[in-house]
Write a protein that holds these residues in place. Sequence first.
Motif, PDB file in Angstrom:
ATOM      1  N   ASN A 102       0.820  -1.222   0.000  1.00  0.00           N
ATOM      2  CA  ASN A 102       0.000   0.000   0.000  1.00  0.00           C
ATOM      3  C   ASN A 102       0.852   1.269   0.000  1.00  0.00           C
ATOM      4  O   ASN A 102       0.483   2.281   0.591  1.00  0.00           O
ATOM      5  N   MET A 103       2.026   1.192  -0.624  1.00  0.00           N
ATOM      6  CA  MET A 103       2.895   2.357  -0.677  1.00  0.00           C
ATOM      7  C   MET A 103       2.278   3.423  -1.602  1.00  0.00           C
ATOM      8  O   MET A 103       1.896   3.136  -2.737  1.00  0.00           O
ATOM      9  N   ARG A 104       2.226   4.673  -1.094  1.00  0.00           N
ATOM     10  CA  ARG A 104       1.661   5.752  -1.904  1.00  0.00           C
ATOM     11  C   ARG A 104       2.770   6.678  -2.400  1.00  0.00           C
ATOM     12  O   ARG A 104       3.706   6.993  -1.661  1.00  0.00           O
ATOM     13  N   VAL A 105       2.663   7.074  -3.630  1.00  0.00           N
ATOM     14  CA  VAL A 105       3.677   7.925  -4.245  1.00  0.00           C
ATOM     15  C   VAL A 105       3.680   9.283  -3.569  1.00  0.00           C
ATOM     16  O   VAL A 105       2.631   9.855  -3.240  1.00  0.00           O
ATOM     17  N   GLY A 106       4.902   9.809  -3.344  1.00  0.00           N
ATOM     18  CA  GLY A 106       5.014  11.128  -2.754  1.00  0.00           C
ATOM     19  C   GLY A 106       6.265  11.281  -1.929  1.00  0.00           C
ATOM     20  O   GLY A 106       7.148  10.410  -1.924  1.00  0.00           O
ATOM     21  N   ASN A 107       6.345  12.395  -1.224  1.00  0.00           N
ATOM     22  CA  ASN A 107       7.498  12.714  -0.380  1.00  0.00           C
ATOM     23  C   ASN A 107       7.154  12.515   1.096  1.00  0.00           C
ATOM     24  O   ASN A 107       6.066  12.893   1.543  1.00  0.00           O
ATOM     25  N   TYR A 108       8.141  11.953   1.838  1.00  0.00           N
ATOM     26  CA  TYR A 108       7.946  11.692   3.261  1.00  0.00           C
ATOM     27  C   TYR A 108       9.174  12.229   4.011  1.00  0.00           C
ATOM     28  O   TYR A 108      10.319  11.930   3.639  1.00  0.00           O
ATOM     29  N   ASP A 109       8.963  12.965   5.048  1.00  0.00           N
ATOM     30  CA  ASP A 109      10.051  13.397   5.922  1.00  0.00           C
ATOM     31  C   ASP A 109      10.110  12.465   7.128  1.00  0.00           C
ATOM     32  O   ASP A 109       9.182  12.420   7.944  1.00  0.00           O
ATOM     33  N   ILE A 110      11.219  11.710   7.207  1.00  0.00           N
ATOM     34  CA  ILE A 110      11.362  10.705   8.275  1.00  0.00           C
ATOM     35  C   ILE A 110      12.569  11.077   9.129  1.00  0.00           C
ATOM     36  O   ILE A 110      13.707  11.052   8.652  1.00  0.00           O
ATOM     37  N   PRO A 111      12.373  11.439  10.388  1.00  0.00           N
ATOM     38  CA  PRO A 111      13.490  11.768  11.280  1.00  0.00           C
ATOM     39  C   PRO A 111      14.362  10.529  11.533  1.00  0.00           C
ATOM     40  O   PRO A 111      13.889   9.389  11.523  1.00  0.00           O
ATOM     41  N   TYR A 112      15.618  10.756  11.816  1.00  0.00           N
ATOM     42  CA  TYR A 112      16.533   9.667  12.153  1.00  0.00           C
ATOM     43  C   TYR A 112      16.312   9.214  13.599  1.00  0.00           C
ATOM     44  O   TYR A 112      15.877   9.994  14.445  1.00  0.00           O
ATOM     45  N   GLY A 113      16.628   7.954  13.827  1.00  0.00           N
ATOM     46  CA  GLY A 113      16.549   7.418  15.184  1.00  0.00           C
ATOM     47  C   GLY A 113      15.195   6.888  15.577  1.00  0.00           C
ATOM     48  O   GLY A 113      14.991   6.531  16.733  1.00  0.00           O
ATOM     49  N   LEU A 114      14.252   6.805  14.615  1.00  0.00           N
ATOM     50  CA  LEU A 114      12.931   6.276  14.948  1.00  0.00           C
ATOM     51  C   LEU A 114      12.936   4.753  14.870  1.00  0.00           C
ATOM     52  O   LEU A 114      13.767   4.134  14.204  1.00  0.00           O
ATOM     53  N   SER A 115      11.963   4.137  15.526  1.00  0.00           N
ATOM     54  CA  SER A 115      11.798   2.686  15.467  1.00  0.00           C
ATOM     55  C   SER A 115      11.047   2.312  14.197  1.00  0.00           C
ATOM     56  O   SER A 115      10.475   3.178  13.506  1.00  0.00           O
ATOM     57  N   ASN A 116      11.053   1.009  13.889  1.00  0.00           N
ATOM     58  CA  ASN A 116      10.325   0.535  12.696  1.00  0.00           C
ATOM     59  C   ASN A 116       8.837   0.876  12.787  1.00  0.00           C
ATOM     60  O   ASN A 116       8.198   1.222  11.787  1.00  0.00           O
ATOM     61  N   GLU A 117       8.280   0.771  13.969  1.00  0.00           N
ATOM     62  CA  GLU A 117       6.857   1.056  14.153  1.00  0.00           C
ATOM     63  C   GLU A 117       6.549   2.533  13.885  1.00  0.00           C
ATOM     64  O   GLU A 117       5.554   2.874  13.219  1.00  0.00           O
ATOM     65  N   GLU A 118       7.425   3.417  14.358  1.00  0.00           N
ATOM     66  CA  GLU A 118       7.203   4.847  14.160  1.00  0.00           C
ATOM     67  C   GLU A 118       7.348   5.234  12.691  1.00  0.00           C
ATOM     68  O   GLU A 118       6.572   6.066  12.173  1.00  0.00           O
ATOM     69  N   ILE A 119       8.330   4.614  12.005  1.00  0.00           N
ATOM     70  CA  ILE A 119       8.506   4.904  10.574  1.00  0.00           C
ATOM     71  C   ILE A 119       7.292   4.407   9.789  1.00  0.00           C
ATOM     72  O   ILE A 119       6.806   5.071   8.852  1.00  0.00           O
ATOM     73  N   ALA A 120       6.791   3.226  10.161  1.00  0.00           N
ATOM     74  CA  ALA A 120       5.628   2.666   9.471  1.00  0.00           C
ATOM     75  C   ALA A 120       4.413   3.579   9.628  1.00  0.00           C
ATOM     76  O   ALA A 120       3.618   3.756   8.689  1.00  0.00           O
ATOM     77  N   LYS A 121       4.267   4.201  10.794  1.00  0.00           N
ATOM     78  CA  LYS A 121       3.126   5.105  11.002  1.00  0.00           C
ATOM     79  C   LYS A 121       3.226   6.332  10.094  1.00  0.00           C
ATOM     80  O   LYS A 121       2.221   6.819   9.581  1.00  0.00           O
ATOM     81  N   ILE A 122       4.470   6.825   9.885  1.00  0.00           N
ATOM     82  CA  ILE A 122       4.669   7.976   8.989  1.00  0.00           C
ATOM     83  C   ILE A 122       4.283   7.595   7.554  1.00  0.00           C
ATOM     84  O   ILE A 122       3.619   8.377   6.845  1.00  0.00           O
ATOM     85  N   LEU A 123       4.686   6.397   7.137  1.00  0.00           N
ATOM     86  CA  LEU A 123       4.352   5.950   5.778  1.00  0.00           C
ATOM     87  C   LEU A 123       2.836   5.755   5.639  1.00  0.00           C
ATOM     88  O   LEU A 123       2.250   6.054   4.589  1.00  0.00           O
ATOM     89  N   GLN A 124       2.199   5.232   6.666  1.00  0.00           N
ATOM     90  CA  GLN A 124       0.752   5.015   6.604  1.00  0.00           C
ATOM     91  C   GLN A 124      -0.018   6.325   6.581  1.00  0.00           C
ATOM     92  O   GLN A 124      -1.122   6.418   6.043  1.00  0.00           O
ATOM     93  N   ALA A 125       0.559   7.354   7.180  1.00  0.00           N
ATOM     94  CA  ALA A 125      -0.133   8.657   7.213  1.00  0.00           C
ATOM     95  C   ALA A 125      -0.210   9.318   5.845  1.00  0.00           C
ATOM     96  O   ALA A 125      -1.013  10.232   5.639  1.00  0.00           O
ATOM     97  N   GLY A 126       0.658   8.838   4.927  1.00  0.00           N
ATOM     98  CA  GLY A 126       0.626   9.387   3.576  1.00  0.00           C
ATOM     99  C   GLY A 126       1.689  10.435   3.328  1.00  0.00           C
ATOM    100  O   GLY A 126       2.334  10.923   4.262  1.00  0.00           O
ATOM    101  N   PRO A 127       1.886  10.803   2.062  1.00  0.00           N
ATOM    102  CA  PRO A 127       2.945  11.745   1.712  1.00  0.00           C
ATOM    103  C   PRO A 127       2.605  13.166   2.154  1.00  0.00           C
ATOM    104  O   PRO A 127       1.471  13.489   2.531  1.00  0.00           O
ATOM    105  N   LEU A 128       3.645  14.014   2.115  1.00  0.00           N
ATOM    106  CA  LEU A 128       3.473  15.410   2.485  1.00  0.00           C
ATOM    107  C   LEU A 128       2.654  16.140   1.420  1.00  0.00           C
ATOM    108  O   LEU A 128       2.726  15.825   0.230  1.00  0.00           O
ATOM    109  N   GLU A 129       1.930  17.095   1.855  1.00  0.00           N
ATOM    110  CA  GLU A 129       1.169  17.914   0.925  1.00  0.00           C
ATOM    111  C   GLU A 129       2.045  19.052   0.429  1.00  0.00           C
ATOM    112  O   GLU A 129       2.521  19.878   1.214  1.00  0.00           O
ATOM    113  N   GLU A 130       2.316  19.070  -0.817  1.00  0.00           N
ATOM    114  CA  GLU A 130       3.181  20.082  -1.417  1.00  0.00           C
ATOM    115  C   GLU A 130       2.387  21.338  -1.741  1.00  0.00           C
ATOM    116  O   GLU A 130       1.232  21.267  -2.160  1.00  0.00           O
TER     117      GLU A 130
END
Length: 204
Positions: A176-204
């Motif tokens: 379910n990967m959606r095309v777009g840009n994602y800002d992912i901070p360093y040092g996050l866990s796999n669960e936290e990164i997955a939540k960012i991806l699930q939230a969807g890409p940034l609105e440009e």
Amino acid sequence: MKLKYYLRGLGIGIIVTTVILAVSFSKKEIKMSDEEIMARAAQLGMVMQETETTEQGDTEQDPDGTDTGAKTEVVTEQTASELLEERTAAEETAQNTETAAEDVAAEAQEDSANTDEETQAQQEAAGAENPSGVYRLVIQKGDVCRIVCEKLAENGVISDAETFRQYLSQIGYASNMRVGNYDIPYGLSNEEIAKILQAGPLEE
């Protein structure tokens, strides 16, 4: 009848005489040396068989002339030497095996340490390139979950791409990967990164 009494008297006389002689000779001690005994025996016509004895004493010999006692001693020494050699070889083998195991464990520990250092170095390098400490992930059309995970691993956001891909598959987001840009901070866990991806890409 007279002959019977005569023989009986003769027998009694012989017995009495023998007893008297025995008593008299027992009271008289006769000491003779070995030479005198041998000379007396020669006079009586007795022959003494000469036996040769060696200084080492009587020893049994094999048909080939080898001393059995000496051969037994040689065999015993040889057996002891072989046992000592086998024991030494076994100890060396055990020591080599233990050393090899220690070397393998040390190499594995060193490899693990090197991997951690490389991951940390990648994260630090990525952080240096991005002073804000955030990685901009760009998912393009046609990028599958594996490609996204490899991008994150190459830029030091995650430590292992395959592990993160399996995690996304378990939570049902791998497809379910959606095309777009994602800002992912360093040092996050796999669960936290997955939540960012699930939230969807940034609105440009």
